[in-house]
Design a protein around this motif. Structure first.
Motif, short mmCIF file in Angstrom:
data_model
loop_
_atom_site.label_atom_id
_atom_site.label_comp_id
_atom_site.label_asym_id
_atom_site.label_seq_id
_atom_site.Cartn_x
_atom_site.Cartn_y
_atom_site.Cartn_z
N LYS A 30 -44.79 10.91 -53.20
CA LYS A 30 -44.75 10.80 -51.75
C LYS A 30 -46.09 10.40 -51.13
O LYS A 30 -46.14 9.87 -50.02
CB LYS A 30 -44.31 12.13 -51.13
CG LYS A 30 -42.85 12.49 -51.37
CD LYS A 30 -41.95 11.76 -50.41
CE LYS A 30 -40.52 12.25 -50.51
NZ LYS A 30 -39.63 11.58 -49.54
N LEU A 31 -47.18 10.68 -51.83
CA LEU A 31 -48.50 10.55 -51.22
C LEU A 31 -49.32 9.44 -51.86
O LEU A 31 -49.43 9.37 -53.09
CB LEU A 31 -49.27 11.87 -51.32
CG LEU A 31 -48.62 13.09 -50.67
CD1 LEU A 31 -49.45 14.33 -50.92
CD2 LEU A 31 -48.43 12.88 -49.17
N PHE A 38 -56.24 12.35 -46.02
CA PHE A 38 -56.04 12.94 -44.70
C PHE A 38 -55.95 14.46 -44.76
O PHE A 38 -56.47 15.16 -43.90
CB PHE A 38 -54.76 12.37 -44.06
CG PHE A 38 -54.88 10.94 -43.61
CD1 PHE A 38 -56.11 10.43 -43.21
CD2 PHE A 38 -53.78 10.10 -43.61
CE1 PHE A 38 -56.23 9.10 -42.81
CE2 PHE A 38 -53.88 8.79 -43.20
CZ PHE A 38 -55.11 8.28 -42.80
N PHE A 39 -55.27 14.99 -45.79
CA PHE A 39 -55.21 16.44 -45.96
C PHE A 39 -56.61 17.01 -46.14
O PHE A 39 -56.96 18.05 -45.58
CB PHE A 39 -54.36 16.79 -47.19
CG PHE A 39 -52.88 16.83 -46.92
CD1 PHE A 39 -52.32 17.87 -46.19
CD2 PHE A 39 -52.05 15.84 -47.40
CE1 PHE A 39 -50.96 17.91 -45.94
CE2 PHE A 39 -50.68 15.86 -47.16
CZ PHE A 39 -50.13 16.90 -46.42
N MET A 40 -57.43 16.33 -46.93
CA MET A 40 -58.76 16.83 -47.24
C MET A 40 -59.69 16.74 -46.03
O MET A 40 -60.43 17.68 -45.73
CB MET A 40 -59.32 16.06 -48.43
CG MET A 40 -58.48 16.23 -49.69
SD MET A 40 -58.83 15.00 -50.96
CE MET A 40 -60.45 15.54 -51.51
N ILE A 163 -43.45 24.97 -38.40
CA ILE A 163 -42.41 23.94 -38.46
C ILE A 163 -42.88 22.74 -39.29
O ILE A 163 -42.17 22.25 -40.17
CB ILE A 163 -42.02 23.50 -37.04
CG1 ILE A 163 -41.30 24.64 -36.32
CG2 ILE A 163 -41.13 22.26 -37.08
CD1 ILE A 163 -41.09 24.39 -34.84
N LEU A 164 -44.10 22.27 -39.01
CA LEU A 164 -44.62 21.12 -39.75
C LEU A 164 -44.85 21.47 -41.22
O LEU A 164 -44.76 20.61 -42.10
CB LEU A 164 -45.92 20.63 -39.11
CG LEU A 164 -45.76 19.94 -37.75
CD1 LEU A 164 -47.13 19.65 -37.14
CD2 LEU A 164 -44.96 18.66 -37.88
N ASN A 170 -45.14 13.92 -46.68
CA ASN A 170 -45.65 12.69 -46.09
C ASN A 170 -45.62 12.73 -44.56
O ASN A 170 -46.42 12.08 -43.90
CB ASN A 170 -44.87 11.48 -46.61
CG ASN A 170 -43.37 11.62 -46.43
OD1 ASN A 170 -42.83 12.70 -46.59
ND2 ASN A 170 -42.69 10.53 -46.09
N VAL A 171 -44.70 13.54 -43.99
CA VAL A 171 -44.68 13.72 -42.54
C VAL A 171 -45.95 14.46 -42.10
O VAL A 171 -46.61 14.07 -41.13
CB VAL A 171 -43.42 14.50 -42.11
CG1 VAL A 171 -43.47 14.82 -40.61
CG2 VAL A 171 -42.17 13.70 -42.44
#
Length: 501
Positions: A30-31, A38-40, A163-164, A170-171
Motif C-alpha cells: 500500500k505504501l 510522510f509518517f516519519m 477514526i483515521l 494509505n488514507v
C-alpha cells in the motif's frame, strides 16, 4: 530467501495465524517511499520542534550555535541509521526494535525492548493530548470567541485520530502528507522572513561555528536536539506494508533524516540571524512566538494554525506506529493474541481501538487529577518517551554488531561493524547526556521525585517483560522459539536464525 506460507486463518489475523505470517496480515504493497516518509516526518512534528524545541534549546542553554549542533546530531544519527537499515533488510517485522534486539541479543532482551518501545511510543502519542487541548481551546477563543474547555477540544481530536487510525494505511499517509507539506512550506516561509530581516550583525554563518559550544553546554544541547529526531527510526515499522519494502524503507529514511536536519537547521539559523546576539534572551521571553514572530500577518497566523494540524498529524503517526508495535507483539505472544487481529482495511483494528481507549484514559486522568495538561503531562510524557527511544537506539546499535558478527553477511565491514560500533558509543553518550539533563528537559527541579518514578517505571516494565519471556519459554516453547518474527532473507546461503535463546 525463505518463503512465507499463509494459513487459511492468517490473511486477516484469524485463529490460524502465526507469528511467521506478519506480512500476510497487514495491507501489503500500500505504501510507497513518500507515504512512508510522510509518517516519519509527521511523527517528527516540524513546526512543533521549530516553535517549541528550538526556542528551548536557545533559552535553556544560552548557546547560539544551535544550527551547527543540529548538523552534528544529524550526522551521529546517520551513522546509526546505516547499520539499522542494513539489519532491517534481514529482519522484516513491524516491531522493529523488538525484532532486531531479539535477533541480536536474544529473545528475553527482545521482549524487554518490545515492551519498552510500547511504553515509549504510547507516551509520545498520549502526551500530545495535553498539548493539543489547551492550544486548540486558545485558538478557538482568539479567532472565534468560543470558550471551549481544553478537554472538550482534546476529545474532538481524539475522535478524529481514532477514526483515521482505523482507515486504510494509505488514507492516513495521504492525510499526513498534505498536513506535513503544508507545515514544511510555511516553516520555510518563516525562515526566509527571518533571514532577509537580520539583526544589526547582518546575515552570517556564525551559528555553524562549533567554537560557540562550550563543554558545559554539550550535554544539554545534545540532549534537547537528539530528542527532536525521534521518529526517523520508524521506516522499518511500515516495511511489511510497503512496495519494494527494502528500497522504500531505505529511501524514506534518508528523505526523513535529511529533510528533518534541513528543516531544523534552517529554523535555528533564521532565529539566530533575525534576533542576533539576543536570540537566547528572546527565546526565553517569547517562547514559540520567537519563531512565529519572524513572519507577519498571513505567514504568522497560518503558522499558528498549521502548528495545530501538525500536532494532529504527529498524533496520527504515533497512533499508527504504536498499533503496529502492539500488533507485532500480539502475533509473537508477547501480548494477548486478540490484539493481533486485522480488519478488512488491513489495519490492526483491535490494537488501534486499544490505543484510542488509552488516549481517552489519558484525557480522563489529566482532568481527574487536575494536572496541568502541558507542564505536568505533555512536557514530561513526551520527553520520557523520547528518552526511552534513544536508549533503544543505543541497544539496537549493539544488537546490529552482534547479529552480523554471529550470522555473517555480504555487507561491507563498515556497515556491519565499524559504523555500528561508532554509533553505539555516540548514542550511549547521548543517552547519558539526556539522563544527566532530565530535570532541564522535564522543566522540573533536580530533586523532583518524578525522575525517580519514571526510572522505576522503566525498570518495572523491563522486569515484567523479562518474567513474561521466562514464563513463555516454560509454558509454550514453540511460541517462544518463534519470537523475533520470521526470517526474511538469508545469510551465508542459509535462513537467518531466530536469535539467541
Amino acid at each position: 530467501m525463505t518463503q512465507t506460507t499463509e494459513t487459511p486463518g492468517a490473511r486477516r489475523g484469524g485463529p490460524g495465524a502465526s507469528p511467521g505470517t506478519v506480512e500476510a496480515t497487514l495491507a501489503k504493497g500500500k505504501l510507497g517511499t513518500w507515504m512512508v516518509a510522510f509518517f516519519m516526518v509527521a511523527a517528527l512534528g516540524p513546526l512543533l520542534v521549530n516553535a517549541g524545541t528550538m526556542p528551548l534549546a536557545y533559552a535553556a542553554t544560552g548557546i547560539t550555535a544551535v544550527p551547527g549542533a543540529c548538523v552534528l546530531v544529524a550526522l551521529v544519527l546517520s551513522v546509526f541509521i546505516v547499520g539499522y537499515l542494513a539489519m532491517s533488510r534481514y529482519v522484516e517485522n513491524p516491531g522493529a526494535f523488538y525484532a532486531m534486539i531479539g535477533r541480536g541479543l536474544g529473545r528475553p532482551a527482545g521482549v524487554m525492548a518490545g515492551w519498552l518501545a510500547l511504553l515509549a511510543y504510547g507516551a509520545l502519542q498520549l502526551s500530545l493530548f495535553g498539548f493539543i487541548g489547551p492550544q486548540l481551546a486558545g485558538f478557538l477563543h482568539d479567532n472565534f470567541g468560543w470558550n471551549a474547555s481544553w478537554w472538550a477540544c482534546a476529545l474532538a481530536v481524539w475522535a478524529l485520530v481514532g477514526i483515521l487510525g482505523l482507515a486504510e494505511v494509505n488514507v492516513s499517509a495521504t492525510f499526513l502528507g498534505i498536513l506535513s507539506m503544508a507545515e514544511i512550506v510555511i516553516g520555510f516561509v518563516l525562515d526566509a522572513a527571518g533571514l532577509v530581516h537580520p539583526a544589526a550583525g547582518g546575515f552570517h554563518l556564525g551559528p555553524f561555528n562549533p567554537g560557540r559550544i562550550s563543554w558545559a553546554g554539550v550535554g544539554p544541547i545534545g540532549a534537547i536536539l537528539t530528542l527532536c529526531f525521534v521518529g526517523i527510526e520508524q521506516g522499518p515499522v511500515y516495511g511489511p506494508e510497503a512496495r519494494e519494502a527494502k528500497r522504500t524503507v531505505l529511501r524514506a529514511t534518508i528523505v526523513s533524516l535529511v529533510g528533518a536536519a534541513l528543516i531544523y537547521v534552517c529554523a535555528a539559523w533564521a532565529m539566530d540571524v533575525h534576533y542576533g546576539p539576543s536570540v537566547a534572551q528572546a527565546a526565553g521571553t517569547l517562547g514559540p512566538e520567537v519563531y512565529f514572530g519572524m513572519g507577519h500577518g498571513f505567514a504568522a497566523s497560518t503558522g499558528h494554525t498549521l502548528l495545530l494540524t501538525g500536532v494532529i498529524a504527529a498524533m496520527l503517526a504515533y497512533h499508527n506506529t504504536e498499533t503496529r508495535y502492539i500488533y507485532s507483539a500480539a502475533r509473537a505472544r508477547i501480548l494477548p493474541s486478540v490484539l493481533g487481529r486485522v480488519g478488512r482495511s488491513g489495519v490492526p483494528r483491535v490494537a488501534s481501538l486499544l490505543q484510542s481507549l488509552l488516549g481517552l484514559g489519558a484525557i480522563g486522568a489529566i482532568q481527574l487529577f487536575q494536572w496541568n495538561p502541558q507542564n505536568q503531562w505533555f512536557y514530561i510524557a513526551s520527553t520520557f518517551g523520547g528518552f526511552v527511544i534513544m536508549g533503544l537506539f543505543a541497544v539496537t546499535a549493539v544488537a546490529v554488531i552482534v547479529f552480523f558478527r554471529r550470522e555473517g553477511s555480504g555487507e561491507h565491514v563498515a556497515v556491519r561493524l565499524w559504523l555500528p560500533v561508532l554509533a553505539a558509543l555516540l548514542l550511549a553518550g547521548m543517552v547519558g547526556a539526556c539522563a544527566v539533563n532530565l530535570p532541564l528537559l522535564f522543566g522540573i527541579g533536580a530533586g523532583d521525585p518524578t525522575i525517580a518514578r519514571l526510572y522505576w517505571l522503566i525498570g518495572v516494565t523491563a522486569a515484567i517483560a523479562l518474567a513474561w519471556s521466562v514464563f513463555l519459554r516454560w509454558r509454550d516453547p514453540d511460541a517462544y522459539g518463534r519470537l523475533s518474527g520470521p526470517a526474511q532473507s538469508t545469510l551465508r546461503g542459509r535462513p537467518v536464525g531466530g536469535g539467541a535463546a
